[in-house]
Design a protein around this motif. Structure first.
Motif, PDB file in Angstrom:
ATOM      1  N   THR A  49       0.836  -1.189   0.000  1.00  0.00           N
ATOM      2  CA  THR A  49       0.000   0.000   0.000  1.00  0.00           C
ATOM      3  C   THR A  49       0.875   1.244   0.000  1.00  0.00           C
ATOM      4  O   THR A  49       2.081   1.166   0.265  1.00  0.00           O
ATOM      5  CB  THR A  49      -0.913   0.034   1.239  1.00  0.00           C
ATOM      6  OG1 THR A  49      -0.094   0.134   2.408  1.00  0.00           O
ATOM      7  CG2 THR A  49      -1.790  -1.204   1.309  1.00  0.00           C
ATOM      8  N   SER A  51       0.861   3.463   2.213  1.00  0.00           N
ATOM      9  CA  SER A  51       1.403   3.666   3.561  1.00  0.00           C
ATOM     10  C   SER A  51       2.599   2.770   3.838  1.00  0.00           C
ATOM     11  O   SER A  51       3.486   3.139   4.606  1.00  0.00           O
ATOM     12  CB  SER A  51       0.326   3.480   4.627  1.00  0.00           C
ATOM     13  OG  SER A  51      -0.188   2.184   4.598  1.00  0.00           O
ATOM     14  N   SER A 107       2.802  -6.288   3.023  1.00  0.00           N
ATOM     15  CA  SER A 107       2.122  -7.016   4.087  1.00  0.00           C
ATOM     16  C   SER A 107       1.829  -8.421   3.581  1.00  0.00           C
ATOM     17  O   SER A 107       1.455  -8.609   2.426  1.00  0.00           O
ATOM     18  CB  SER A 107       0.804  -6.334   4.447  1.00  0.00           C
ATOM     19  OG  SER A 107       1.032  -5.022   4.880  1.00  0.00           O
ATOM     20  N   ASP A 132      -6.898  -1.924   8.149  1.00  0.00           N
ATOM     21  CA  ASP A 132      -6.008  -1.879   6.994  1.00  0.00           C
ATOM     22  C   ASP A 132      -6.566  -2.613   5.779  1.00  0.00           C
ATOM     23  O   ASP A 132      -5.971  -2.561   4.716  1.00  0.00           O
ATOM     24  CB  ASP A 132      -4.635  -2.459   7.358  1.00  0.00           C
ATOM     25  CG  ASP A 132      -3.908  -1.600   8.382  1.00  0.00           C
ATOM     26  OD1 ASP A 132      -4.148  -0.378   8.397  1.00  0.00           O
ATOM     27  OD2 ASP A 132      -3.119  -2.152   9.162  1.00  0.00           O
TER      28      ASP A 132
END
Length: 164
Positions: A49, A51, A107, A132
């Motif tokens: 992502t 982030s 992730s 998330d």
């Protein structure tokens, strides 16, 4: 209604060995806030992502350890240091991290559904305790990506259902 009714089949993905710089270019090119990460067989192995990439430029540990005293009597004092964004040299950080593989920052343990999953299963993931999860990859029985469902896809489907 099932996941296949909600999913977008033209999925933009990145490879686990793509460089961070390549992924930055994809974020600039497409209006997505995250991409599924796939292996050579199109199996979902993670999600990256915006982030995740921003985290490359934020120090993980904002604690400055200052030794006080002389050996063998050395104590440490802890000071919280929070440098303002303006003081960080993003150009240096970008160069330092540009050739890192996405697998270093993605992730893992991605929540996925199959095309025949009920819409309630998708809603449970998107509205669950994990803030998330903003998109849910749709995978076949072998874990290969066949689609993706974003929150706006679910909202759009319910709007269209109500209008019909």
């Amino acid at each position: 209604m099932q996941a296949r009714d909600l999913m977008e089949t033209d999925v933009k993905t990145v490879a686990a060995d793509d460089d961070v710089a390549d992924v930055f270019r994809k974020f600039a090119r497409y209006e997505f806030s995250g991409f599924p990460v796939v292996d050579a067989d199109d199996r979902v192995v993670g999600v990256v992502t915006e982030s995740d990439l921003v985290d490359l430029f934020e120090p993980d540990d904002e604690t400055l350890w200052i030794p006080v005293g002389l050996p063998p009597f050395v104590d440490t004092l802890t000071y919280q240091v929070k440098p303002p964004w303006a003081d960080l040299d993003l150009g240096v950080d970008m160069v330092r991290n540009a050739d890192r593989p996405v697998s270093d920052v993605m992730s893992t343990g991605v929540a996925t559904v199959t095309p025949d999953a009920a819409v309630d299963d998708v809603l449970d993931l998107l509205a669950g305790d994990d803030p998330d999860i903003n998109r849910v990859p749709v995978v076949d029985g072998d874990g290969r990506i066949v689609g993706i469902i974003a929150r706006q896809d679910v909202i759009r489907a319910f709007r269209d259902e109500r209008l019909a």
